[in-house]
Design an enzyme around this catalytic site. Structure first.
Site, PDB file in Angstrom:
ATOM      1  N   HIS A  36       4.110  -6.568 -31.981  1.00 60.87           N
ATOM      2  CA  HIS A  36       4.789  -6.811 -30.701  1.00 60.87           C
ATOM      3  C   HIS A  36       6.227  -7.275 -30.939  1.00 60.87           C
ATOM      4  O   HIS A  36       6.776  -8.075 -30.184  1.00 60.87           O
ATOM      5  CB  HIS A  36       4.019  -7.824 -29.835  1.00 60.87           C
ATOM      6  CG  HIS A  36       2.759  -7.227 -29.252  1.00 60.87           C
ATOM      7  ND1 HIS A  36       2.754  -6.432 -28.140  1.00 60.87           N
ATOM      8  CD2 HIS A  36       1.470  -7.278 -29.662  1.00 60.87           C
ATOM      9  CE1 HIS A  36       1.509  -6.044 -27.862  1.00 60.87           C
ATOM     10  NE2 HIS A  36       0.716  -6.538 -28.788  1.00 60.87           N
ATOM     11  N   ASP A  38       8.549  -4.751 -32.004  1.00 67.83           N
ATOM     12  CA  ASP A  38       9.402  -3.548 -31.918  1.00 67.83           C
ATOM     13  C   ASP A  38      10.232  -3.500 -30.632  1.00 67.83           C
ATOM     14  O   ASP A  38      11.422  -3.220 -30.679  1.00 67.83           O
ATOM     15  CB  ASP A  38       8.588  -2.253 -32.116  1.00 67.83           C
ATOM     16  CG  ASP A  38       7.396  -2.117 -31.182  1.00 67.83           C
ATOM     17  OD1 ASP A  38       7.085  -3.086 -30.466  1.00 67.83           O
ATOM     18  OD2 ASP A  38       6.783  -1.033 -31.170  1.00 67.83           O
ATOM     19  N   SER A  69      -9.137  20.532 -29.798  1.00 69.32           N
ATOM     20  CA  SER A  69      -9.357  19.285 -30.523  1.00 69.32           C
ATOM     21  C   SER A  69     -10.837  19.149 -30.844  1.00 69.32           C
ATOM     22  O   SER A  69     -11.673  19.205 -29.931  1.00 69.32           O
ATOM     23  CB  SER A  69      -8.906  18.096 -29.666  1.00 69.32           C
ATOM     24  OG  SER A  69      -9.496  16.914 -30.182  1.00 69.32           O
ATOM     25  N   GLY A 123      -7.370   5.557 -30.410  1.00 73.19           N
ATOM     26  CA  GLY A 123      -7.243   4.349 -29.593  1.00 73.19           C
ATOM     27  C   GLY A 123      -7.653   3.079 -30.307  1.00 73.19           C
ATOM     28  O   GLY A 123      -8.042   2.112 -29.664  1.00 73.19           O
ATOM     29  N   GLY A 125      -5.631   1.422 -32.503  1.00 78.24           N
ATOM     30  CA  GLY A 125      -4.460   0.682 -32.963  1.00 78.24           C
ATOM     31  C   GLY A 125      -3.922   1.152 -34.301  1.00 78.24           C
ATOM     32  O   GLY A 125      -3.125   0.461 -34.933  1.00 78.24           O
ATOM     33  N   SER A 129      -2.067   8.694 -31.843  1.00 78.24           N
ATOM     34  CA  SER A 129      -1.188   9.438 -30.921  1.00 78.24           C
ATOM     35  C   SER A 129       0.070   9.938 -31.643  1.00 78.24           C
ATOM     36  O   SER A 129       0.449  11.104 -31.480  1.00 78.24           O
ATOM     37  CB  SER A 129      -0.827   8.593 -29.702  1.00 78.24           C
ATOM     38  OG  SER A 129      -0.172   7.414 -30.076  1.00 78.24           O
ATOM     39  N   GLU A 161       5.806  11.137 -26.142  1.00 77.53           N
ATOM     40  CA  GLU A 161       4.847  10.093 -25.743  1.00 77.53           C
ATOM     41  C   GLU A 161       5.335   9.364 -24.483  1.00 77.53           C
ATOM     42  O   GLU A 161       4.565   9.084 -23.580  1.00 77.53           O
ATOM     43  CB  GLU A 161       4.603   9.114 -26.903  1.00 77.53           C
ATOM     44  CG  GLU A 161       3.624   8.019 -26.544  1.00 77.53           C
ATOM     45  CD  GLU A 161       2.667   7.617 -27.670  1.00 77.53           C
ATOM     46  OE1 GLU A 161       2.591   8.319 -28.697  1.00 77.53           O
ATOM     47  OE2 GLU A 161       1.991   6.593 -27.495  1.00 77.53           O
ATOM     48  N   ASP A 173       5.584   3.832 -34.692  1.00 74.54           N
ATOM     49  CA  ASP A 173       4.492   4.757 -35.007  1.00 74.54           C
ATOM     50  C   ASP A 173       5.009   6.104 -35.515  1.00 74.54           C
ATOM     51  O   ASP A 173       4.530   6.635 -36.515  1.00 74.54           O
ATOM     52  CB  ASP A 173       3.610   4.977 -33.774  1.00 74.54           C
ATOM     53  CG  ASP A 173       2.969   3.692 -33.294  1.00 74.54           C
ATOM     54  OD1 ASP A 173       3.141   2.662 -33.974  1.00 74.54           O
ATOM     55  OD2 ASP A 173       2.306   3.729 -32.237  1.00 74.54           O
ATOM     56  N   TYR A 223       0.266  -4.934 -21.603  1.00 72.26           N
ATOM     57  CA  TYR A 223       1.456  -4.538 -22.370  1.00 72.26           C
ATOM     58  C   TYR A 223       2.744  -4.721 -21.545  1.00 72.26           C
ATOM     59  O   TYR A 223       3.662  -5.433 -21.977  1.00 72.26           O
ATOM     60  CB  TYR A 223       1.283  -3.094 -22.859  1.00 72.26           C
ATOM     61  CG  TYR A 223       2.297  -2.610 -23.864  1.00 72.26           C
ATOM     62  CD1 TYR A 223       2.200  -2.946 -25.209  1.00 72.26           C
ATOM     63  CD2 TYR A 223       3.370  -1.816 -23.469  1.00 72.26           C
ATOM     64  CE1 TYR A 223       3.141  -2.497 -26.128  1.00 72.26           C
ATOM     65  CE2 TYR A 223       4.310  -1.361 -24.382  1.00 72.26           C
ATOM     66  CZ  TYR A 223       4.191  -1.700 -25.705  1.00 72.26           C
ATOM     67  OH  TYR A 223       5.122  -1.258 -26.612  1.00 72.26           O
TER      68      TYR A 223
END
Ligand code: ADP
Ligand code: MG
Length: 388
Positions: A36, A38, A69, A123, A125, A129, A161, A173, A223
């Site tokens: 947290h 960034d 997928s 999902g 962490g 993605s 994203e 990421d 968030y």
């Protein structure tokens, strides 16, 4: 690691009669410390994991980009020259978004068939993605015989994203996904977007990931709340020093001077950000000197700060960190990723890995509904095309 034979077979099973021309490997990531930070212009210290997402691609003649997928067991099509706006299913929007960003950059896309197969948990962490975005971008670029340099590629993936998954993520990421290096961590300055690749020197140690397999729904709503609280704290500090651009520019003395003017919760949020940003260069220094003990202590401190000050942990993550703390040979452990579920990362003496696994089985799996999935990872190479 999935081998190329498996990738070829998988592609032909999904698209009978079609052999892949291109395959890409895009790794997940584990952030070792700097959580947290960034979006507060701070530092992060991730590695690219050995677990990765794979994209295979073959040409087609129907004007469509098709994407399958294996995680969802479904195929989605959209026109190659006009991928369109976000729509259902949500997972395909990462691919659609990347296609749109490439076209926006002046790269027309030929129709093709993509198959996605991944051993990065979704999902949890560890950034499945970004692996999906970067993997898709590299596959589409290779199919269209084009190249984009690493940093513009990471920024393009992040833009996808932002616009197509409506997730206002920072740069970590996608940067680590393209810049990862075997046996190195990446110390990234999220303000200047400059970075340093630091060798992982700790002898006879193992990085253990413990996945709670839970994702508490409250996380996604928290968030933006945390971002707002950071802005609120910053605004109070800016009243006495307007030169401050982000919490990155503040220190603990400054924060303590303004404590009385701040809501207690906002104060604690800022304290997490300021202390966590300070921990990252300290951790990088410990890495450079091979000081696993200090590195581990910083991991535990980071977790305590995320739990108590930032309040983004949960009972499952705290239990895993507490269990790890009691195992001799564990240097440090902390939640990694946004929180409210997902994974804990631990740095352990290699010969203590088994004791940690046993402790998790005995003390965690009995207590919680889902068992923790425990696996090891190593710092691997960033996303690349792999020979077929
Ligand atoms: P994280 O990046 O931490 O894994 P996110 O919520 O940012 O979590 O991204 C997870 C989403 O990315 C999934 O819900 C899905 O939409 C997409 N995704 C990730 N991996 C795959 C995959 N193998 N196939 C399809 N979609 C995927
Ligand atoms: Mg993500």
């Amino acid at each position: 690691m999935v081998n190329t034979g498996e990738l070829r077979d998988l592609h032909s099973r999904v698209y009978p009669g079609s052999a892949p021309r291109v395959a890409v490997r895009a790794p997940g990531r584990v952030n070792l410390i700097g959580e947290h930070t960034d979006y507060n212009d701070g530092y992060v210290l991730p590695i690219a994991m050995s677990q990765a997402l794979y994209v295979t691609a073959s040409p087609s003649a129907d004007g469509q980009i098709s994407v399958h997928s294996t995680a969802f067991g479904e195929t989605v099509d959209f026109p190659a020259d006009h991928p369109g706006s976000p729509s259902d299913p949500a997972w395909a929007n990462y691919v659609r978004g990347v296609a749109v960003m490439l076209i926006r950059r002046g790269i027309p896309l030929k129709p093709c068939r993509l198959a996605i197969h991944s051993d990065v948990p979704l999902g949890a962490g560890v950034s499945s993605s970004a692996a999906l975005e970067v993997g898709t971008a590299l596959a589409l670029l290779a199919m269209n015989e084009r190249r984009i340099e690493a940093i513009p590629l990471a920024l393009l993936a992040r833009q996808a994203e932002h616009e197509y998954a409506h997730s206002p993520c920072g740069i970590m990421d996608q940067f680590i996904c393209v810049l990862g290096k075997t046996r190195h961590a990446l110390m990234l300055d999220c303000r200047s977007q400059t970075y340093e690749q630091i060798p992982l020197p700790f002898e006879n140690t193992t990085l253990v990931i413990m996945n709670t397999q839970v994702k508490h729904a409250i996380g996604s709503s928290q968030y933006p709340v945390r971002q707002k609280q950071c802005h609120e704290g910053l605004a109070i500090l800016q009243r006495s020093d307007p030169r401050l651009i982000a919490l990155r520019d503040a220190d603990m003395d400054m924060l303590l001077q303004h404590r009385s003017r701040m809501d207690e919760v906002v104060f604690r949020r800022c304290r997490h950000v300021i202390t966590e940003i300070a921990r990252v260069p300290q951790a990088a220094e410990a890495m450079k000197t091979g000081d696993a003990v200090t590195f581990g202590r910083l991991m535990f401190d980071s977790h305590a700060s995320l739990k108590d000050d930032y309040e983004v942990s949960c009972a499952e993550l705290d239990a895993l960190v507490d269990i790890a703390r009691q195992v001799p040979g564990v240097y440090g452990a902390r939640m990694t990723g946004g929180g409210f579920g997902g994974c804990v990362i631990a740095l352990v003496k290699s010969d203590a890995e088994q004791s940690l696994r046993t402790a998790v089985k005995d003390k965690y799996d009995m207590r919680f509904e889902k068992p923790a999935m425990v696996y090891t990872t190593t710092a691997s190479e960033g996303a690349t095309v792999v020979p077929l």
